[in-house]
Design a protein around this motif. Sequence first.
Motif, PDB file in Angstrom:
ATOM      1  N   LYS A   1       0.825  -1.208   0.000  1.00 15.39           N
ATOM      2  CA  LYS A   1       0.000   0.000   0.000  1.00 15.39           C
ATOM      3  C   LYS A   1       0.860   1.259   0.000  1.00 15.39           C
ATOM      4  O   LYS A   1       0.745   2.108  -0.870  1.00 15.39           O
ATOM      5  N   ASN A   2       1.715   1.381   0.987  1.00 17.05           N
ATOM      6  CA  ASN A   2       2.636   2.518   1.058  1.00 17.05           C
ATOM      7  C   ASN A   2       4.028   1.998   1.365  1.00 17.05           C
ATOM      8  O   ASN A   2       4.185   1.115   2.197  1.00 17.05           O
TER       9      ASN A   2
ATOM     10  N   ILE B   1      14.199   2.245  -7.933  1.00 19.53           N
ATOM     11  CA  ILE B   1      13.422   2.407  -6.715  1.00 19.53           C
ATOM     12  C   ILE B   1      12.066   2.979  -7.073  1.00 19.53           C
ATOM     13  O   ILE B   1      11.967   3.968  -7.807  1.00 19.53           O
ATOM     14  N   ASN B   2      11.027   2.341  -6.560  1.00 17.80           N
ATOM     15  CA  ASN B   2       9.655   2.823  -6.758  1.00 17.80           C
ATOM     16  C   ASN B   2       9.092   3.232  -5.408  1.00 17.80           C
ATOM     17  O   ASN B   2       9.115   2.446  -4.469  1.00 17.80           O
ATOM     18  N   TRP B   3       8.606   4.457  -5.351  1.00 17.37           N
ATOM     19  CA  TRP B   3       7.920   4.898  -4.137  1.00 17.37           C
ATOM     20  C   TRP B   3       6.426   4.669  -4.348  1.00 17.37           C
ATOM     21  O   TRP B   3       5.867   5.094  -5.374  1.00 17.37           O
ATOM     22  N   ILE B   4       5.802   3.991  -3.406  1.00 17.35           N
ATOM     23  CA  ILE B   4       4.404   3.597  -3.577  1.00 17.35           C
ATOM     24  C   ILE B   4       3.520   4.288  -2.551  1.00 17.35           C
ATOM     25  O   ILE B   4       3.842   4.337  -1.364  1.00 17.35           O
ATOM     26  N   HIS B   5       2.455   4.861  -3.067  1.00 16.93           N
ATOM     27  CA  HIS B   5       1.470   5.485  -2.186  1.00 16.93           C
ATOM     28  C   HIS B   5       0.092   5.042  -2.645  1.00 16.93           C
ATOM     29  O   HIS B   5      -0.259   5.193  -3.816  1.00 16.93           O
ATOM     30  N   ASP B   6      -0.671   4.467  -1.719  1.00 15.99           N
ATOM     31  CA  ASP B   6      -2.005   3.965  -2.060  1.00 15.99           C
ATOM     32  C   ASP B   6      -1.980   3.009  -3.258  1.00 15.99           C
ATOM     33  O   ASP B   6      -2.793   3.133  -4.178  1.00 15.99           O
ATOM     34  N   TYR B   7      -1.041   2.072  -3.251  1.00 20.60           N
ATOM     35  CA  TYR B   7      -0.866   1.053  -4.288  1.00 20.60           C
ATOM     36  C   TYR B   7      -0.418   1.617  -5.640  1.00 20.60           C
ATOM     37  O   TYR B   7      -0.339   0.890  -6.623  1.00 20.60           O
ATOM     38  N   GLN B   8      -0.143   2.899  -5.697  1.00 20.37           N
ATOM     39  CA  GLN B   8       0.292   3.491  -6.963  1.00 20.37           C
ATOM     40  C   GLN B   8       1.762   3.887  -6.862  1.00 20.37           C
ATOM     41  O   GLN B   8       2.200   4.387  -5.831  1.00 20.37           O
ATOM     42  N   VAL B   9       2.489   3.694  -7.968  1.00 22.92           N
ATOM     43  CA  VAL B   9       3.866   4.172  -7.995  1.00 22.92           C
ATOM     44  C   VAL B   9       3.821   5.684  -8.223  1.00 22.92           C
ATOM     45  O   VAL B   9       3.348   6.161  -9.243  1.00 22.92           O
ATOM     46  N   VAL B  10       4.290   6.435  -7.220  1.00 23.28           N
ATOM     47  CA  VAL B  10       4.215   7.892  -7.335  1.00 23.28           C
ATOM     48  C   VAL B  10       5.549   8.487  -7.789  1.00 23.28           C
ATOM     49  O   VAL B  10       5.607   9.624  -8.237  1.00 23.28           O
ATOM     50  N   LYS B  11       6.603   7.698  -7.658  1.00 30.47           N
ATOM     51  CA  LYS B  11       7.915   8.172  -8.106  1.00 30.47           C
ATOM     52  C   LYS B  11       8.768   6.964  -8.429  1.00 30.47           C
ATOM     53  O   LYS B  11       8.716   5.955  -7.733  1.00 30.47           O
ATOM     54  N   LYS B  12       9.531   7.066  -9.501  1.00 29.28           N
ATOM     55  CA  LYS B  12      10.389   5.968  -9.907  1.00 29.28           C
ATOM     56  C   LYS B  12      11.761   6.551 -10.201  1.00 29.28           C
ATOM     57  O   LYS B  12      11.864   7.574 -10.868  1.00 29.28           O
ATOM     58  N   GLU B  13      12.789   5.909  -9.674  1.00 29.43           N
ATOM     59  CA  GLU B  13      14.130   6.469  -9.877  1.00 29.43           C
ATOM     60  C   GLU B  13      15.128   5.337 -10.023  1.00 29.43           C
ATOM     61  O   GLU B  13      15.105   4.385  -9.270  1.00 29.43           O
ATOM     62  N   LYS B  14      16.011   5.466 -11.014  1.00 29.97           N
ATOM     63  CA  LYS B  14      17.085   4.499 -11.174  1.00 29.97           C
ATOM     64  C   LYS B  14      18.240   4.998 -10.316  1.00 29.97           C
ATOM     65  O   LYS B  14      18.548   6.189 -10.333  1.00 29.97           O
TER      66      LYS B  14
END
Length: 154
Positions: free
Chosen positions: A16-17, A87-100
């Motif tokens: 989820k988060n 790296i994927n940052w997840i908020h409420d099951y959604q990827v809100v930020k993605k960074e290599k």
Amino acid sequence: MDDKKQERKLKIRNIKNGISIDHITAGKAPEVLKILGIDRGFTDSVTLAMNVKSSKMRKKDIVKVENKDLDVNEINKISVIAPQATINWIHDYQVVKKEKVKLPDELIGIVKCPNPSCITNKEREPVKSIFLVKNTNPVVLVCKYCERETESLY
Ligand SMILES: [Zn+2]
């Protein structure tokens, strides 16, 4: 099961988060957990997958940690042991930020010099370690003070 299907299945089991670290060099997931300070006292959910088939890398590790964020130091450390990680940052099951992750040119204060007589290992008033990146694949770091080479953080 083909590789693509297996990859998709792993993505479904989402959190989820928190954070999901993908494309970790195969076999390095336990070191990533160590960097994140995750040990027996950790109470949130952690998912670890090792030696998963990957269409991009042949084999990879994946780590997902609920209710966790990463700071720059942790990201830099991950870039040393898993230079291809995303790296994927997840908020409420959604990827809100993605960074290599990106290996910085200089690593300041995050790598321990393997040379015991290096000034960065002095017991009294040690100097903060500075390592320069000599090679990126595989990663080879050089101590700015004593020129000792290392491939790991500790
Ligand atoms: Zn040194």
